[in-house]
Design a protein around this motif. Sequence first.
Motif, PDB file in Angstrom:
ATOM      1  N   TYR A  93     -65.727-117.398 -84.809  1.00  0.00           N
ATOM      2  CA  TYR A  93     -66.743-117.118 -83.792  1.00  0.00           C
ATOM      3  C   TYR A  93     -67.239-118.398 -83.124  1.00  0.00           C
ATOM      4  O   TYR A  93     -67.520-118.415 -81.923  1.00  0.00           O
ATOM      5  N   THR A  94     -67.331-119.473 -83.903  1.00  0.00           N
ATOM      6  CA  THR A  94     -67.717-120.766 -83.332  1.00  0.00           C
ATOM      7  C   THR A  94     -66.667-121.247 -82.329  1.00  0.00           C
ATOM      8  O   THR A  94     -66.983-121.648 -81.205  1.00  0.00           O
ATOM      9  N   ILE A  95     -65.413-121.198 -82.747  1.00  0.00           N
ATOM     10  CA  ILE A  95     -64.316-121.669 -81.902  1.00  0.00           C
ATOM     11  C   ILE A  95     -64.206-120.828 -80.632  1.00  0.00           C
ATOM     12  O   ILE A  95     -63.991-121.359 -79.529  1.00  0.00           O
ATOM     13  N   ARG A  96     -64.377-119.527 -80.782  1.00  0.00           N
ATOM     14  CA  ARG A  96     -64.272-118.645 -79.615  1.00  0.00           C
ATOM     15  C   ARG A  96     -65.366-118.966 -78.595  1.00  0.00           C
ATOM     16  O   ARG A  96     -65.142-118.994 -77.392  1.00  0.00           O
ATOM     17  N   GLU A  97     -66.581-119.211 -79.095  1.00  0.00           N
ATOM     18  CA  GLU A  97     -67.691-119.527 -78.203  1.00  0.00           C
ATOM     19  C   GLU A  97     -67.451-120.863 -77.501  1.00  0.00           C
ATOM     20  O   GLU A  97     -67.734-121.015 -76.310  1.00  0.00           O
ATOM     21  N   ILE A  98     -66.923-121.818 -78.239  1.00  0.00           N
ATOM     22  CA  ILE A  98     -66.632-123.134 -77.654  1.00  0.00           C
ATOM     23  C   ILE A  98     -65.540-123.019 -76.600  1.00  0.00           C
ATOM     24  O   ILE A  98     -65.613-123.658 -75.541  1.00  0.00           O
ATOM     25  N   SER A  99     -64.527-122.195 -76.868  1.00  0.00           N
ATOM     26  CA  SER A  99     -63.426-122.049 -75.904  1.00  0.00           C
ATOM     27  C   SER A  99     -63.913-121.442 -74.594  1.00  0.00           C
ATOM     28  O   SER A  99     -63.347-121.702 -73.534  1.00  0.00           O
ATOM     29  N   LEU A 100     -64.972-120.644 -74.650  1.00  0.00           N
ATOM     30  CA  LEU A 100     -65.548-120.062 -73.435  1.00  0.00           C
ATOM     31  C   LEU A 100     -66.509-121.043 -72.752  1.00  0.00           C
ATOM     32  O   LEU A 100     -66.485-121.200 -71.532  1.00  0.00           O
ATOM     33  N   LYS A 101     -67.323-121.701 -73.554  1.00  0.00           N
ATOM     34  CA  LYS A 101     -68.318-122.633 -73.022  1.00  0.00           C
ATOM     35  C   LYS A 101     -67.659-123.831 -72.343  1.00  0.00           C
ATOM     36  O   LYS A 101     -68.124-124.318 -71.311  1.00  0.00           O
ATOM     37  N   TYR A 102     -66.546-124.301 -72.936  1.00  0.00           N
ATOM     38  CA  TYR A 102     -65.876-125.496 -72.417  1.00  0.00           C
ATOM     39  C   TYR A 102     -64.467-125.165 -71.909  1.00  0.00           C
ATOM     40  O   TYR A 102     -63.526-125.915 -72.137  1.00  0.00           O
ATOM     41  N   LYS A 103     -64.344-124.056 -71.223  1.00  0.00           N
ATOM     42  CA  LYS A 103     -63.017-123.602 -70.789  1.00  0.00           C
ATOM     43  C   LYS A 103     -62.334-124.570 -69.824  1.00  0.00           C
ATOM     44  O   LYS A 103     -61.111-124.543 -69.681  1.00  0.00           O
ATOM     45  N   ASP A 104     -63.117-125.424 -69.163  1.00  0.00           N
ATOM     46  CA  ASP A 104     -62.534-126.394 -68.239  1.00  0.00           C
ATOM     47  C   ASP A 104     -62.406-127.792 -68.843  1.00  0.00           C
ATOM     48  O   ASP A 104     -61.861-128.696 -68.197  1.00  0.00           O
ATOM     49  N   ASP A 105     -62.915-127.961 -70.053  1.00  0.00           N
ATOM     50  CA  ASP A 105     -62.951-129.290 -70.670  1.00  0.00           C
ATOM     51  C   ASP A 105     -62.130-129.414 -71.949  1.00  0.00           C
ATOM     52  O   ASP A 105     -61.797-130.511 -72.372  1.00  0.00           O
ATOM     53  N   VAL A 106     -61.835-128.275 -72.573  1.00  0.00           N
ATOM     54  CA  VAL A 106     -61.194-128.294 -73.888  1.00  0.00           C
ATOM     55  C   VAL A 106     -59.933-127.446 -73.896  1.00  0.00           C
ATOM     56  O   VAL A 106     -59.937-126.316 -73.392  1.00  0.00           O
ATOM     57  N   LYS A 107     -58.891-127.984 -74.448  1.00  0.00           N
ATOM     58  CA  LYS A 107     -57.669-127.209 -74.720  1.00  0.00           C
ATOM     59  C   LYS A 107     -57.643-126.902 -76.209  1.00  0.00           C
ATOM     60  O   LYS A 107     -57.651-127.807 -77.045  1.00  0.00           O
ATOM     61  N   LEU A 108     -57.651-125.619 -76.543  1.00  0.00           N
ATOM     62  CA  LEU A 108     -57.655-125.188 -77.941  1.00  0.00           C
ATOM     63  C   LEU A 108     -56.260-124.726 -78.344  1.00  0.00           C
ATOM     64  O   LEU A 108     -55.695-123.827 -77.720  1.00  0.00           O
ATOM     65  N   ILE A 109     -55.712-125.345 -79.371  1.00  0.00           N
ATOM     66  CA  ILE A 109     -54.358-125.028 -79.853  1.00  0.00           C
ATOM     67  C   ILE A 109     -54.443-124.438 -81.262  1.00  0.00           C
ATOM     68  O   ILE A 109     -55.178-124.948 -82.115  1.00  0.00           O
ATOM     69  N   TRP A 110     -53.694-123.379 -81.491  1.00  0.00           N
ATOM     70  CA  TRP A 110     -53.626-122.763 -82.816  1.00  0.00           C
ATOM     71  C   TRP A 110     -52.305-123.118 -83.484  1.00  0.00           C
ATOM     72  O   TRP A 110     -51.240-123.033 -82.876  1.00  0.00           O
ATOM     73  N   ARG A 111     -52.387-123.540 -84.751  1.00  0.00           N
ATOM     74  CA  ARG A 111     -51.185-123.737 -85.558  1.00  0.00           C
ATOM     75  C   ARG A 111     -51.378-123.044 -86.902  1.00  0.00           C
ATOM     76  O   ARG A 111     -52.484-123.000 -87.448  1.00  0.00           O
ATOM     77  N   ASP A 112     -50.282-122.501 -87.421  1.00  0.00           N
ATOM     78  CA  ASP A 112     -50.352-121.684 -88.636  1.00  0.00           C
ATOM     79  C   ASP A 112     -50.301-122.522 -89.909  1.00  0.00           C
ATOM     80  O   ASP A 112     -49.471-123.440 -90.034  1.00  0.00           O
ATOM     81  N   TYR A 113     -51.187-122.161 -90.847  1.00  0.00           N
ATOM     82  CA  TYR A 113     -51.140-122.780 -92.175  1.00  0.00           C
ATOM     83  C   TYR A 113     -51.490-121.707 -93.212  1.00  0.00           C
ATOM     84  O   TYR A 113     -52.550-121.721 -93.831  1.00  0.00           O
ATOM     85  N   PRO A 114     -50.583-120.721 -93.387  1.00  0.00           N
ATOM     86  CA  PRO A 114     -50.865-119.606 -94.305  1.00  0.00           C
ATOM     87  C   PRO A 114     -50.765-120.034 -95.766  1.00  0.00           C
ATOM     88  O   PRO A 114     -49.684-120.348 -96.259  1.00  0.00           O
ATOM     89  N   ALA A 115     -51.899-120.026 -96.448  1.00  0.00           N
ATOM     90  CA  ALA A 115     -51.921-120.465 -97.846  1.00  0.00           C
ATOM     91  C   ALA A 115     -52.516-119.407 -98.777  1.00  0.00           C
ATOM     92  O   ALA A 115     -52.419-119.534-100.000  1.00  0.00           O
ATOM     93  N   GLN A 116     -53.130-118.369 -98.206  1.00  0.00           N
ATOM     94  CA  GLN A 116     -53.744-117.321 -99.012  1.00  0.00           C
ATOM     95  C   GLN A 116     -52.724-116.232 -99.341  1.00  0.00           C
ATOM     96  O   GLN A 116     -51.660-116.136 -98.728  1.00  0.00           O
TER      97      GLN A 116
END
Length: 242
Positions: A93-116
């Motif tokens: 929820y934090t990351i999602r809000e940041i991606s909207l708030k800073y949509k012109d300033d931040v590039k958010l990249i997802w990478r997988d690290y499945p450990a559970q």
Amino acid sequence: MINITKPFYKTWWGAGLAVILTAILIFITAIGFYFFASVKKSKLEISQTGLKLSGQQYSAADGDHYWLSADKAKITIVEFGDFACSDCGNAFYTIREISLKYKDDVKLIWRDYPAQICSDILTLAGRCTGEQGLFWPMHDKLFQNQTAIISLINPNENQCSNDDKIKITEQLLILANQIGVDTARFNDCLTKQKYLPQIQKDLADGQTFGITGTPTYFINGYKIAGDIPYDVFIKIIEELKK
């Protein structure tokens, strides 16, 4: 004869009680100062982290990965995450809000690290919807329904059983259908583990970068592990925007 009673503090038992009470008061005061100092130190460290990034930089953003917001942004945040990780669920929820708030300033990249336990099938689900252009809707669905999905796993097992996988796959098909995925194609992709090599590459890279848990972020290459509070994230981004 006049009977003179000594004040209680001049008696042996009164003096002993006073010593005991004094010792208790000193102990409580010391504990209070200790916790105050600990909290103050913690806040100071968080504050410093929020204002300055230092240390080794990693090339965590290299390669072709799913991303959000601005492609040519000044700030790049790479998250190595796990769809079955509760801390990642909280951070979502934090990351999602940041991606909207800073949509012109931040590039958010997802990478997988499945450990559970059973997180590999969730990771594959993200990739298999991604090939249909729906990675981020599935990414959000997996975190929004994380508790329900995890509840399908037998708590008495230390590995993902076939029964667990069947139950989870049924739930994933429901979620995939909700976001408009071709479910037959999606199910075939899951069954064949089509994107397992790409997931293994993310895992290997994460291990090379020294990741020990999720979520772990690389902000312009600087590594920060854990569920970062929203206000700290804001401080980091605002500092990097200068």
